[in-house]
Scaffold this motif. Structure first.
Motif, mmCIF file in Angstrom:
data_model
loop_
_atom_site.group_PDB
_atom_site.id
_atom_site.type_symbol
_atom_site.label_atom_id
_atom_site.label_comp_id
_atom_site.label_asym_id
_atom_site.label_seq_id
_atom_site.Cartn_x
_atom_site.Cartn_y
_atom_site.Cartn_z
ATOM 1 N N GLN A 1 0.846 -1.187 0.000
ATOM 2 C CA GLN A 1 0.000 0.000 0.000
ATOM 3 C C GLN A 1 0.887 1.245 0.000
ATOM 4 O OE1 GLN A 1 -2.354 -0.392 3.490
ATOM 5 N NE2 GLN A 1 -3.559 -2.079 2.690
ATOM 6 N N ALA A 2 0.424 2.285 -0.660
ATOM 7 C CA ALA A 2 1.215 3.514 -0.792
ATOM 8 C C ALA A 2 1.480 4.177 0.552
ATOM 9 C CB ALA A 2 0.500 4.488 -1.716
ATOM 10 N N ASP A 3 0.603 4.006 1.529
ATOM 11 C CA ASP A 3 0.812 4.654 2.818
ATOM 12 C C ASP A 3 1.836 3.936 3.690
ATOM 13 O OD1 ASP A 3 -0.787 2.475 3.309
ATOM 14 O OD2 ASP A 3 -2.108 3.515 4.707
ATOM 15 N N ARG A 4 2.409 2.832 3.190
ATOM 16 C CA ARG A 4 3.447 2.124 3.939
ATOM 17 C C ARG A 4 4.840 2.351 3.365
ATOM 18 N NH1 ARG A 4 2.191 -1.423 7.915
ATOM 19 N NH2 ARG A 4 0.000 -1.767 8.229
ATOM 20 N N LEU A 5 4.944 3.183 2.342
ATOM 21 C CA LEU A 5 6.224 3.520 1.722
ATOM 22 C C LEU A 5 6.328 5.034 1.633
ATOM 23 C CD1 LEU A 5 5.978 1.051 -1.285
ATOM 24 C CD2 LEU A 5 7.372 0.725 0.745
ATOM 25 N N LYS A 6 7.521 5.578 1.921
ATOM 26 C CA LYS A 6 7.699 7.021 1.750
ATOM 27 C C LYS A 6 9.154 7.329 1.433
ATOM 28 C CE LYS A 6 8.337 8.202 6.632
ATOM 29 N NZ LYS A 6 7.874 9.033 7.739
ATOM 30 N N CYS A 7 9.343 8.355 0.609
ATOM 31 C CA CYS A 7 10.670 8.851 0.269
ATOM 32 C C CYS A 7 10.818 10.224 0.918
ATOM 33 C CB CYS A 7 10.830 8.969 -1.240
ATOM 34 S SG CYS A 7 10.877 7.378 -2.076
ATOM 35 N N GLU A 8 11.881 10.402 1.678
ATOM 36 C CA GLU A 8 12.107 11.672 2.364
ATOM 37 C C GLU A 8 13.539 12.133 2.171
ATOM 38 O OE1 GLU A 8 11.104 11.398 6.476
ATOM 39 O OE2 GLU A 8 8.980 11.672 6.063
ATOM 40 N N ILE A 9 13.725 13.445 2.267
ATOM 41 C CA ILE A 9 15.062 14.029 2.193
ATOM 42 C C ILE A 9 15.870 13.560 3.397
ATOM 43 C CG2 ILE A 9 16.340 16.186 2.411
ATOM 44 C CD1 ILE A 9 14.165 17.547 0.825
ATOM 45 N N GLU A 10 17.109 13.182 3.149
ATOM 46 C CA GLU A 10 17.997 12.817 4.254
ATOM 47 C C GLU A 10 18.760 14.058 4.695
ATOM 48 O OE1 GLU A 10 19.368 8.338 4.255
ATOM 49 O OE2 GLU A 10 20.240 9.447 2.607
ATOM 50 N N GLY A 11 18.665 14.385 5.955
ATOM 51 C CA GLY A 11 19.346 15.558 6.481
ATOM 52 C C GLY A 11 18.680 16.841 6.023
ATOM 53 N N THR A 12 19.461 17.910 5.942
ATOM 54 C CA THR A 12 18.925 19.191 5.488
ATOM 55 C C THR A 12 19.092 19.298 3.981
ATOM 56 O OG1 THR A 12 21.058 20.214 5.916
ATOM 57 C CG2 THR A 12 19.421 20.354 7.664
ATOM 58 N N TRP A 13 18.280 20.138 3.371
ATOM 59 C CA TRP A 13 18.305 20.239 1.927
ATOM 60 C C TRP A 13 19.618 20.838 1.440
ATOM 61 C CZ3 TRP A 13 19.076 23.600 -1.995
ATOM 62 C CH2 TRP A 13 18.731 23.141 -3.263
ATOM 63 N N SER A 14 20.128 20.303 0.325
ATOM 64 C CA SER A 14 21.305 20.855 -0.349
ATOM 65 C C SER A 14 21.206 20.441 -1.817
ATOM 66 C CB SER A 14 22.587 20.327 0.282
ATOM 67 O OG SER A 14 22.697 18.942 0.048
ATOM 68 N N PRO A 15 21.964 21.088 -2.721
ATOM 69 C CA PRO A 15 21.882 20.738 -4.156
ATOM 70 C C PRO A 15 22.235 19.283 -4.451
ATOM 71 C CG PRO A 15 22.987 22.831 -3.863
ATOM 72 C CD PRO A 15 22.804 22.249 -2.490
ATOM 73 N N TRP A 16 23.059 18.657 -3.649
ATOM 74 C CA TRP A 16 23.435 17.261 -3.873
ATOM 75 C C TRP A 16 22.722 16.349 -2.864
ATOM 76 C CZ3 TRP A 16 26.607 21.346 -2.849
ATOM 77 C CH2 TRP A 16 27.029 21.484 -1.536
ATOM 78 N N GLN A 17 21.483 16.687 -2.594
ATOM 79 C CA GLN A 17 20.684 15.983 -1.605
ATOM 80 C C GLN A 17 20.419 14.532 -1.985
ATOM 81 O OE1 GLN A 17 19.484 17.394 1.375
ATOM 82 N NE2 GLN A 17 19.326 15.194 1.682
ATOM 83 N N THR A 18 20.357 13.659 -0.987
ATOM 84 C CA THR A 18 19.945 12.280 -1.216
ATOM 85 C C THR A 18 18.596 12.049 -0.545
ATOM 86 O OG1 THR A 18 21.147 11.524 0.734
ATOM 87 C CG2 THR A 18 22.303 11.384 -1.374
ATOM 88 N N TYR A 19 17.904 11.029 -1.000
ATOM 89 C CA TYR A 19 16.579 10.697 -0.485
ATOM 90 C C TYR A 19 16.590 9.282 0.059
ATOM 91 C CZ TYR A 19 15.226 14.845 -2.984
ATOM 92 O OH TYR A 19 15.144 16.139 -3.407
ATOM 93 N N ALA A 20 15.867 9.069 1.139
ATOM 94 C CA ALA A 20 15.812 7.754 1.759
ATOM 95 C C ALA A 20 14.417 7.168 1.596
ATOM 96 C CB ALA A 20 16.154 7.855 3.237
ATOM 97 N N LEU A 21 14.379 5.862 1.358
ATOM 98 C CA LEU A 21 13.121 5.146 1.290
ATOM 99 C C LEU A 21 12.870 4.527 2.661
ATOM 100 C CD1 LEU A 21 10.714 3.854 -0.185
ATOM 101 C CD2 LEU A 21 12.245 1.981 -0.821
ATOM 102 N N TYR A 22 11.706 4.824 3.226
ATOM 103 C CA TYR A 22 11.296 4.252 4.513
ATOM 104 C C TYR A 22 10.104 3.338 4.304
ATOM 105 C CZ TYR A 22 14.299 7.657 6.789
ATOM 106 O OH TYR A 22 15.376 8.398 7.192
ATOM 107 N N ILE A 23 10.077 2.237 5.061
ATOM 108 C CA ILE A 23 9.004 1.275 4.970
ATOM 109 C C ILE A 23 8.360 1.145 6.355
ATOM 110 C CG2 ILE A 23 8.415 -1.128 4.443
ATOM 111 C CD1 ILE A 23 11.012 -1.234 2.846
ATOM 112 N N TYR A 24 7.038 1.099 6.369
ATOM 113 C CA TYR A 24 6.304 0.962 7.617
ATOM 114 C C TYR A 24 5.888 -0.478 7.811
ATOM 115 C CZ TYR A 24 2.991 2.083 11.315
ATOM 116 O OH TYR A 24 2.326 2.163 12.511
ATOM 117 N N TYR A 25 6.462 -1.135 8.820
ATOM 118 C CA TYR A 25 6.063 -2.506 9.166
ATOM 119 C C TYR A 25 6.277 -2.776 10.615
ATOM 120 C CZ TYR A 25 11.048 -3.669 8.733
ATOM 121 O OH TYR A 25 12.408 -3.708 8.857
#
Length: 81
Positions: A57-81
């Motif tokens: 389900q879409a509400d069990r997956l989310k992509c969020e910015i890791e740390g504070t925003w910067s031009p070379w920002q990375t994103y983390a995938l989180y799973i709810y279980y």
């Protein structure tokens, strides 16, 4: 005296409403958000989540910015279980 009584009634009503809202939230459980992977772009994170977990389900997956925003920002995938 009327002002004090009204303020007291308003405070008690607000407290009761807040208690009702808290009572409606589910109790804490063992389920929580867990870090899964890191991605260079938000779109890459979303694509990976869709391909890797197609039946989730879409509400069990989310992509969020890791740390504070910067031009070379990375994103983390989180799973709810």
């Amino acid at each position: 005296m009327k002002t004090v009584t009204r303020a007291l009634k308003a405070g008690l009503c607000a407290l009761a409403a807040g208690g009702a809202l808290l009572a409606s939230t589910p109790a804490a459980s063992a389920e929580s958000w867990h870090w899964h992977s890191r991605h260079e772009t938000w779109l890459g994170c979303q694509t990976y989540a869709t391909i890797t977990f197609p039946s989730w389900q879409a509400d069990r997956l989310k992509c969020e910015i890791e740390g504070t925003w910067s031009p070379w920002q990375t994103y983390a995938l989180y799973i709810y279980y």
